[in-house]
Structures are given as C-alpha cells and as structure tokens.
Design a protein around this motif. Structure first.
Motif, PDB file in Angstrom:
ATOM      1  N   ALA A   1       0.822  -1.207   0.000  1.00 27.59           N
ATOM      2  CA  ALA A   1       0.000   0.000   0.000  1.00 27.59           C
ATOM      3  C   ALA A   1       0.856   1.256   0.000  1.00 27.59           C
ATOM      4  O   ALA A   1       1.994   1.258   0.456  1.00 27.59           O
ATOM      5  N   ASP A   2       0.277   2.310  -0.538  1.00 24.12           N
ATOM      6  CA  ASP A   2       0.799   3.658  -0.345  1.00 24.12           C
ATOM      7  C   ASP A   2      -0.380   4.461   0.194  1.00 24.12           C
ATOM      8  O   ASP A   2      -1.402   3.888   0.554  1.00 24.12           O
ATOM      9  N   GLN A   3      -0.274   5.745   0.268  1.00 21.49           N
ATOM     10  CA  GLN A   3      -1.335   6.556   0.876  1.00 21.49           C
ATOM     11  C   GLN A   3      -2.610   6.558   0.030  1.00 21.49           C
ATOM     12  O   GLN A   3      -3.696   6.764   0.556  1.00 21.49           O
ATOM     13  N   ILE A   4      -2.476   6.287  -1.248  1.00 24.97           N
ATOM     14  CA  ILE A   4      -3.610   6.426  -2.160  1.00 24.97           C
ATOM     15  C   ILE A   4      -4.243   5.087  -2.528  1.00 24.97           C
ATOM     16  O   ILE A   4      -5.455   4.975  -2.642  1.00 24.97           O
ATOM     17  N   ALA A   5      -3.450   4.060  -2.731  1.00 24.23           N
ATOM     18  CA  ALA A   5      -3.973   2.787  -3.234  1.00 24.23           C
ATOM     19  C   ALA A   5      -3.291   1.610  -2.555  1.00 24.23           C
ATOM     20  O   ALA A   5      -2.265   1.764  -1.888  1.00 24.23           O
ATOM     21  N   ALA A   6      -3.879   0.433  -2.749  1.00 27.36           N
ATOM     22  CA  ALA A   6      -3.327  -0.815  -2.220  1.00 27.36           C
ATOM     23  C   ALA A   6      -3.434  -1.875  -3.303  1.00 27.36           C
ATOM     24  O   ALA A   6      -4.392  -1.883  -4.080  1.00 27.36           O
ATOM     25  N   THR A   7      -2.443  -2.760  -3.345  1.00 26.04           N
ATOM     26  CA  THR A   7      -2.399  -3.805  -4.364  1.00 26.04           C
ATOM     27  C   THR A   7      -2.170  -5.157  -3.707  1.00 26.04           C
ATOM     28  O   THR A   7      -1.209  -5.315  -2.946  1.00 26.04           O
ATOM     29  N   PRO A   8      -3.032  -6.164  -4.006  1.00 22.64           N
ATOM     30  CA  PRO A   8      -2.778  -7.508  -3.477  1.00 22.64           C
ATOM     31  C   PRO A   8      -1.589  -8.138  -4.194  1.00 22.64           C
ATOM     32  O   PRO A   8      -1.432  -8.005  -5.412  1.00 22.64           O
ATOM     33  N   VAL A   9      -0.748  -8.818  -3.410  1.00 21.98           N
ATOM     34  CA  VAL A   9       0.464  -9.439  -3.942  1.00 21.98           C
ATOM     35  C   VAL A   9       0.490 -10.894  -3.501  1.00 21.98           C
ATOM     36  O   VAL A   9       0.114 -11.205  -2.365  1.00 21.98           O
ATOM     37  N   THR A  10       0.931 -11.769  -4.382  1.00 22.60           N
ATOM     38  CA  THR A  10       1.165 -13.156  -4.022  1.00 22.60           C
ATOM     39  C   THR A  10       2.609 -13.502  -4.367  1.00 22.60           C
ATOM     40  O   THR A  10       3.149 -13.019  -5.358  1.00 22.60           O
TER      41      THR A  10
ATOM     42  N   MET B   1      15.385   2.717   2.835  1.00 27.90           N
ATOM     43  CA  MET B   1      14.249   2.452   1.968  1.00 27.90           C
ATOM     44  C   MET B   1      14.731   2.809   0.566  1.00 27.90           C
ATOM     45  O   MET B   1      15.444   3.789   0.398  1.00 27.90           O
ATOM     46  N   PRO B   2      14.379   2.019  -0.440  1.00 28.15           N
ATOM     47  CA  PRO B   2      14.849   2.322  -1.795  1.00 28.15           C
ATOM     48  C   PRO B   2      14.519   3.765  -2.182  1.00 28.15           C
ATOM     49  O   PRO B   2      13.441   4.275  -1.863  1.00 28.15           O
ATOM     50  N   ARG B   3      15.446   4.411  -2.876  1.00 25.20           N
ATOM     51  CA  ARG B   3      15.302   5.821  -3.225  1.00 25.20           C
ATOM     52  C   ARG B   3      14.020   6.087  -4.028  1.00 25.20           C
ATOM     53  O   ARG B   3      13.332   7.068  -3.787  1.00 25.20           O
ATOM     54  N   ASP B   4      13.692   5.195  -4.980  1.00 25.88           N
ATOM     55  CA  ASP B   4      12.470   5.384  -5.771  1.00 25.88           C
ATOM     56  C   ASP B   4      11.241   5.375  -4.870  1.00 25.88           C
ATOM     57  O   ASP B   4      10.322   6.164  -5.051  1.00 25.88           O
ATOM     58  N   LEU B   5      11.221   4.470  -3.893  1.00 31.16           N
ATOM     59  CA  LEU B   5      10.093   4.389  -2.980  1.00 31.16           C
ATOM     60  C   LEU B   5      10.044   5.624  -2.076  1.00 31.16           C
ATOM     61  O   LEU B   5       8.974   6.184  -1.840  1.00 31.16           O
ATOM     62  N   GLN B   6      11.201   6.072  -1.581  1.00 32.63           N
ATOM     63  CA  GLN B   6      11.243   7.294  -0.774  1.00 32.63           C
ATOM     64  C   GLN B   6      10.667   8.472  -1.545  1.00 32.63           C
ATOM     65  O   GLN B   6       9.828   9.208  -1.029  1.00 32.63           O
ATOM     66  N   ASN B   7      11.133   8.649  -2.783  1.00 33.92           N
ATOM     67  CA  ASN B   7      10.680   9.776  -3.594  1.00 33.92           C
ATOM     68  C   ASN B   7       9.185   9.714  -3.856  1.00 33.92           C
ATOM     69  O   ASN B   7       8.489  10.728  -3.791  1.00 33.92           O
ATOM     70  N   ALA B   8       8.672   8.515  -4.151  1.00 30.96           N
ATOM     71  CA  ALA B   8       7.246   8.372  -4.424  1.00 30.96           C
ATOM     72  C   ALA B   8       6.422   8.685  -3.175  1.00 30.96           C
ATOM     73  O   ALA B   8       5.393   9.362  -3.257  1.00 30.96           O
ATOM     74  N   LEU B   9       6.871   8.210  -2.009  1.00 25.06           N
ATOM     75  CA  LEU B   9       6.143   8.490  -0.777  1.00 25.06           C
ATOM     76  C   LEU B   9       6.222   9.977  -0.409  1.00 25.06           C
ATOM     77  O   LEU B   9       5.264  10.551   0.100  1.00 25.06           O
ATOM     78  N   LYS B  10       7.371  10.615  -0.686  1.00 25.18           N
ATOM     79  CA  LYS B  10       7.496  12.050  -0.431  1.00 25.18           C
ATOM     80  C   LYS B  10       6.539  12.843  -1.311  1.00 25.18           C
ATOM     81  O   LYS B  10       5.904  13.795  -0.846  1.00 25.18           O
ATOM     82  N   GLU B  11       6.408  12.445  -2.585  1.00 28.62           N
ATOM     83  CA  GLU B  11       5.494  13.138  -3.497  1.00 28.62           C
ATOM     84  C   GLU B  11       4.052  13.048  -3.017  1.00 28.62           C
ATOM     85  O   GLU B  11       3.269  13.957  -3.230  1.00 28.62           O
ATOM     86  N   GLN B  12       3.698  11.943  -2.363  1.00 31.07           N
ATOM     87  CA  GLN B  12       2.337  11.750  -1.871  1.00 31.07           C
ATOM     88  C   GLN B  12       2.133  12.365  -0.483  1.00 31.07           C
ATOM     89  O   GLN B  12       1.046  12.314   0.051  1.00 31.07           O
ATOM     90  N   GLY B  13       3.217  12.915   0.094  1.00 28.35           N
ATOM     91  CA  GLY B  13       3.110  13.513   1.414  1.00 28.35           C
ATOM     92  C   GLY B  13       3.080  12.492   2.530  1.00 28.35           C
ATOM     93  O   GLY B  13       2.711  12.804   3.653  1.00 28.35           O
ATOM     94  N   GLU B  14       3.459  11.257   2.251  1.00 28.59           N
ATOM     95  CA  GLU B  14       3.381  10.189   3.233  1.00 28.59           C
ATOM     96  C   GLU B  14       4.703   9.910   3.910  1.00 28.59           C
ATOM     97  O   GLU B  14       4.760   9.224   4.913  1.00 28.59           O
ATOM     98  N   TRP B  15       5.813  10.419   3.393  1.00 26.97           N
ATOM     99  CA  TRP B  15       7.133  10.125   3.939  1.00 26.97           C
ATOM    100  C   TRP B  15       7.245  10.616   5.368  1.00 26.97           C
ATOM    101  O   TRP B  15       6.983  11.766   5.667  1.00 26.97           O
ATOM    102  N   ARG B  16       7.619   9.726   6.272  1.00 29.02           N
ATOM    103  CA  ARG B  16       7.760  10.060   7.686  1.00 29.02           C
ATOM    104  C   ARG B  16       9.224  10.197   8.089  1.00 29.02           C
ATOM    105  O   ARG B  16       9.516  10.587   9.200  1.00 29.02           O
ATOM    106  N   GLY B  17      10.145   9.788   7.198  1.00 27.91           N
ATOM    107  CA  GLY B  17      11.565   9.847   7.531  1.00 27.91           C
ATOM    108  C   GLY B  17      11.955   8.782   8.529  1.00 27.91           C
ATOM    109  O   GLY B  17      11.127   8.217   9.216  1.00 27.91           O
TER     110      GLY B  17
END
Length: 163
Positions: free
Chosen positions: A84-93, A134-150
């Motif tokens: 999940a991120d702040q906006i959506a969630a995806t089921p994974v197997t 945390m992977p840089r791409d994931l950090q950047n994406a979470l920061k863009e969504q305002g979800e990054w907590r550091g």
C-alpha cells in the motif's frame, strides 16, 4: 563535384567516412535498445500502477509498505499480502520464503508482473535492511504523496510499527 561537398580533399574524406559510420552506429544503438527493452523493469507504487495500468505479464517493480493485517502464509508456501501507499493498495502473491526482515508496516519492493485478475505475482521480494533504509524510488514516491515520515517510520496505513 557537387557544390555542397567541401573543397578540401581531407574534409571530403572525413565527410564520406562520417556518412558511412553514422548509419552503422545508429543501427547498433537501435538494436541495443531494442534488445534491452525486455529487461527494463519499471518502478511503480500501487497508486502509480493503478494509473499506468501496466500490461498483464509485463515485468515491473512494485514498491510500498506491507499493509498491517494483510500477511497470510499458506501451507503450500504461498505468501499473500497487500502493498500500500497513501492512495492505493495492491494484493500481492509470492511463492517462496520472504526475506528475513519482511513484516507488516515495512517497506518492500516486489519484482514481478500483474495477472489478469489484478493481483501482482511477485518473483522476488526485497525488504528494507535496517531502520533507516528504503529504496530511493520508494522514498521519492512516498514524499510526493506527502506520506514520507523519515527515519523508516511507517505511515498510518502501514499497520504494525517497526522495531
């Protein structure tokens, strides 16, 4: 001789060599890019994947936080969970043993492809290796969504707190 060719024999020779080498070089670059196109793996968060709608079977990387209460281990070795991120969630197997640090509320990057039913089938899982990574791409994406907590702190949708 034509009026557009240089008058100098040396310059004319350079122009002829350049005009012979340029198409060969362009062809080599084109073939290389075409050959590598199958090995390119795009990175998406669940919200970006929902928007981009990658084709079923196309290899991508899906990154986010493992949602709290979503991890289900099956007797056949299959692991189901939600990224999940702040906006959506995806089921994974995932079939196999997850990384040692895989747990709810932690960052994960899954490499695999979406199935026709919308479930992401992971072939490989990467979990963060300590409290601050945390992977840089994931950090950047979470920061863009305002979800990054550091400092690796999970977001509100991540569920369990990290230790």
């Amino acid at each position: 001789m034509s009026g557009w060719l240089p008058k100098s024999p040396k310059a004319r020779r350079r122009l002829i060599v350049l005009s012979a080498v340029a198409p060969v070089l362009a062809l080599a670059v084109g073939l290389t890019l075409w050959g590598l196109s199958d090995s390119i793996s795009y990175f998406y968060t669940p919200a970006q994947a929902a928007e981009a709608k990658p084709a079923p079977g196309q290899t991508i990387q899906l990154g986010g936080l493992v949602a709290g209460g979503s991890v289900v281990k099956h007797a056949d070795g299959r692991l189901d969970f939600v990224v999940a991120d702040q906006i959506a969630a995806t089921p994974v197997t995932f079939h196999g043993d997850p990384p040692d640090l895989f747990r709810e509320g932690q960052g994960v990057v899954a490499t695999g492809a979406f199935r026709e039913d919308g479930t992401f089938e992971a072939r490989r899982l990467l979990a963060k290796h300590d409290e601050t990574y945390m992977p840089r791409d994931l950090q950047n994406a979470l920061k863009e969504q305002g979800e990054w907590r550091g400092d690796g702190a999970p977001g509100a949708y991540g569920g369990a707190s990290g230790s």
